[in-house]
Design a protein around this motif. Structure first.
Motif, PDB file in Angstrom:
ATOM      1  N   LYS A 179       0.481  15.737  -3.681  1.00 12.85           N
ATOM      2  CA  LYS A 179       0.835  15.117  -2.535  1.00 12.85           C
ATOM      3  C   LYS A 179       1.836  14.498  -2.228  1.00 12.85           C
ATOM      4  O   LYS A 179       2.535  13.910  -1.319  1.00 12.85           O
ATOM      5  N   ASN A 180       2.401  14.139  -3.397  1.00 12.03           N
ATOM      6  CA  ASN A 180       3.741  13.691  -3.362  1.00 12.03           C
ATOM      7  C   ASN A 180       5.001  14.017  -3.921  1.00 12.03           C
ATOM      8  O   ASN A 180       6.012  13.859  -4.273  1.00 12.03           O
ATOM      9  N   LEU A 181       4.886  15.637  -4.222  1.00 14.58           N
ATOM     10  CA  LEU A 181       5.724  16.396  -4.886  1.00 14.58           C
ATOM     11  C   LEU A 181       6.261  17.702  -3.791  1.00 14.58           C
ATOM     12  O   LEU A 181       5.424  18.264  -3.441  1.00 14.58           O
ATOM     13  N   ILE A 182       7.708  17.819  -4.038  1.00 16.17           N
ATOM     14  CA  ILE A 182       8.363  18.942  -3.111  1.00 16.17           C
ATOM     15  C   ILE A 182       8.960  19.744  -4.097  1.00 16.17           C
ATOM     16  O   ILE A 182       9.452  19.141  -5.105  1.00 16.17           O
ATOM     17  N   THR A 183       9.168  21.049  -3.993  1.00 15.34           N
ATOM     18  CA  THR A 183      10.106  21.932  -4.530  1.00 15.34           C
ATOM     19  C   THR A 183      11.598  21.242  -3.798  1.00 15.34           C
ATOM     20  O   THR A 183      11.724  21.785  -2.986  1.00 15.34           O
ATOM     21  N   GLY A 184      12.496  20.807  -4.726  1.00 19.46           N
ATOM     22  CA  GLY A 184      13.622  20.557  -4.315  1.00 19.46           C
ATOM     23  C   GLY A 184      14.714  20.878  -5.247  1.00 19.46           C
ATOM     24  O   GLY A 184      14.641  20.845  -6.497  1.00 19.46           O
ATOM     25  N   THR A 185      16.031  21.243  -4.538  1.00 18.67           N
ATOM     26  CA  THR A 185      16.967  21.536  -5.531  1.00 18.67           C
ATOM     27  C   THR A 185      17.546  20.235  -6.277  1.00 18.67           C
ATOM     28  O   THR A 185      17.243  19.217  -6.000  1.00 18.67           O
ATOM     29  N   ARG A 186      18.414  20.594  -7.275  1.00 20.85           N
ATOM     30  CA  ARG A 186      19.007  19.507  -8.329  1.00 20.85           C
ATOM     31  C   ARG A 186      19.570  18.481  -7.367  1.00 20.85           C
ATOM     32  O   ARG A 186      19.443  17.296  -7.487  1.00 20.85           O
ATOM     33  N   TRP A 188       0.815  -1.219  -0.130  1.00 18.24           N
ATOM     34  CA  TRP A 188      -0.049  -0.070  -0.059  1.00 18.24           C
ATOM     35  C   TRP A 188       0.888   1.156   0.198  1.00 18.24           C
ATOM     36  O   TRP A 188       1.997   1.247   0.216  1.00 18.24           O
ATOM     37  N   GLN A 189       0.078   2.467  -0.240  1.00 23.74           N
ATOM     38  CA  GLN A 189       1.109   3.575  -0.155  1.00 23.74           C
ATOM     39  C   GLN A 189      -0.139   4.645   0.307  1.00 23.74           C
ATOM     40  O   GLN A 189      -1.165   4.550  -0.094  1.00 23.74           O
ATOM     41  N   ASN A 190       0.459   5.595   1.074  1.00 24.70           N
ATOM     42  CA  ASN A 190      -0.524   6.601   1.632  1.00 24.70           C
ATOM     43  C   ASN A 190       0.146   8.126   1.629  1.00 24.70           C
ATOM     44  O   ASN A 190       1.163   8.185   1.980  1.00 24.70           O
ATOM     45  N   PHE A 191      -0.539   8.936   1.236  1.00 27.03           N
ATOM     46  CA  PHE A 191      -0.198  10.544   1.166  1.00 27.03           C
ATOM     47  C   PHE A 191      -0.938  11.546   2.119  1.00 27.03           C
ATOM     48  O   PHE A 191      -1.926  11.217   1.921  1.00 27.03           O
ATOM     49  N   SER A 192      -0.301  12.183   2.786  1.00 26.26           N
ATOM     50  CA  SER A 192      -1.082  12.943   3.612  1.00 26.26           C
ATOM     51  C   SER A 192      -1.758  14.238   2.994  1.00 26.26           C
ATOM     52  O   SER A 192      -1.209  14.758   1.525  1.00 26.26           O
ATOM     53  N   PRO A 193      -2.832  14.818   3.309  1.00 29.61           N
ATOM     54  CA  PRO A 193      -3.730  15.804   2.688  1.00 29.61           C
ATOM     55  C   PRO A 193      -2.605  17.173   2.628  1.00 29.61           C
ATOM     56  O   PRO A 193      -1.859  17.403   3.418  1.00 29.61           O
ATOM     57  N   LEU A 194      -2.812  18.045   1.538  1.00 32.67           N
ATOM     58  CA  LEU A 194      -2.024  19.208   1.600  1.00 32.67           C
ATOM     59  C   LEU A 194      -2.653  20.361   2.805  1.00 32.67           C
ATOM     60  O   LEU A 194      -3.619  19.930   3.156  1.00 32.67           O
ATOM     61  N   ASP A 195      -1.716  20.942   3.331  1.00 28.55           N
ATOM     62  CA  ASP A 195      -2.201  21.665   4.501  1.00 28.55           C
ATOM     63  C   ASP A 195      -2.559  23.138   3.904  1.00 28.55           C
ATOM     64  O   ASP A 195      -2.977  23.184   2.697  1.00 28.55           O
ATOM     65  N   TYR A 196      -2.779  24.047   4.738  1.00 26.07           N
ATOM     66  CA  TYR A 196      -3.334  25.200   4.303  1.00 26.07           C
ATOM     67  C   TYR A 196      -2.578  26.272   3.479  1.00 26.07           C
ATOM     68  O   TYR A 196      -2.963  27.168   2.811  1.00 26.07           O
ATOM     69  N   LEU A 197      -1.260  25.735   3.350  1.00 22.14           N
ATOM     70  CA  LEU A 197      -0.405  26.559   2.441  1.00 22.14           C
ATOM     71  C   LEU A 197      -0.134  25.858   1.297  1.00 22.14           C
ATOM     72  O   LEU A 197       0.790  25.811   0.547  1.00 22.14           O
ATOM     73  N   ASN A 198      -0.868  24.585   0.936  1.00 19.59           N
ATOM     74  CA  ASN A 198      -0.968  23.717  -0.073  1.00 19.59           C
ATOM     75  C   ASN A 198       0.663  23.016   0.010  1.00 19.59           C
ATOM     76  O   ASN A 198       1.085  22.313  -1.098  1.00 19.59           O
ATOM     77  N   ARG A 199       1.011  22.593   1.146  1.00 23.07           N
ATOM     78  CA  ARG A 199       2.344  21.944   1.370  1.00 23.07           C
ATOM     79  C   ARG A 199       2.103  20.274   1.711  1.00 23.07           C
ATOM     80  O   ARG A 199       0.955  20.397   2.263  1.00 23.07           O
TER      81      ARG A 199
END
Length: 229
Positions: A143-150, A75-86
């Motif tokens: 829900k599975n993506l962040i802004t990350g450096t190279r 299985w896999q599970n992702f947290s809901p986005l917070d109030y800042l869409n994080r």
């Protein structure tokens, strides 16, 4: 709360180094450990640009017996986005059956703090998967993506994702997996990610690490995602 030691490891990576098979990247140990009393303090660690990877709890994953149960299968599970869409923490019980067979389509959704621009080494940011595409086929999911450096995305996170993927392919066993973005206050860009993994059917695979979301030569405004050289 008991204090535990975080040993900082230096990732020795050059442009000519590639990940092959089950090879682990080379590390060197820093002179002094860092002591923290709470995981929230990870967000306040001052990064050393020669020390992007931090080992937590002597590299032992902190899953409970219930966390490691195979009662629900894969299985896999992702947290809901917070109030800042994080994004929040992503969890999974990985298996060979979850791995994708199709090619990955281009990424087009933008995570919080996405203010990308060109720097001397190329584009500063990647859309970084918490649970890598090669593990479950999850792709354009905010829900599975962040802004990350190279450097956060490749080579740092990719080295550990490859280690998990190679283990699963070779053994057909399960791996309990968790990736947690670490935000400071109301900042839109994560300061780093904590990655934990533990193999279920045997003890061959286990790690618990924190990777700084940094890029050499670039000053990042984590509140907005803007940057300067």
């Amino acid at each position: 709360m008991k204090k535990f030691i975080i040993s900082i490891l230096i990732v020795i990576i050059s442009g000519a180094v590639a990940y092959k098979g089950d090879v682990i990247p080379s590390f060197g140990e820093s002179d002094q450990p860092i002591y923290i009393s709470e995981k929230s303090e990870l967000a306040s660690l001052e990064p050393d640009y020669n020390n992007q990877v931090v080992v937590i709890n002597k590299n032992k994953a902190e899953f409970t017996e219930k966390d490691l149960s195979l009662a629900k299968g894969s299985w896999q599970n992702f947290s809901p986005l917070d109030y800042l869409n994080r994004v929040g923490v992503a969890n999974a019980m990985l298996s060979k059956e979850m791995m994708p067979t199709e090619e990955r389509e281009p990424l087009y959704v933008n995570p919080s703090g996405w203010r990308n621009k060109k720097v001397p080494t190329g584009w500063l940011y990647n859309r970084c998967h918490l649970i890598g595409f090669q593990l479950t086929g999850e792709n354009n999911n905010l829900k599975n993506l962040i802004t990350g450096t190279r450097s956060l995305n490749n080579p740092a996170m990719l080295l550990y994702e490859n280690k998990v993927a190679n283990y699963i392919k070779q053994t057909k066993n399960h791996v309990r997996y968790q990736v947690k973005p670490i935000f400071k206050g109301s900042e839109l860009v994560a300061r780093g990610v904590q990655m934990m993994a533990k193999s279920i059917e045997n003890d061959q695979l286990e790690f618990n690490i924190y990777i700084f979301n940094i890029e050499p030569g670039v000053d990042i405004n984590y509140s907005t995602g803007e940057s300067s050289l």
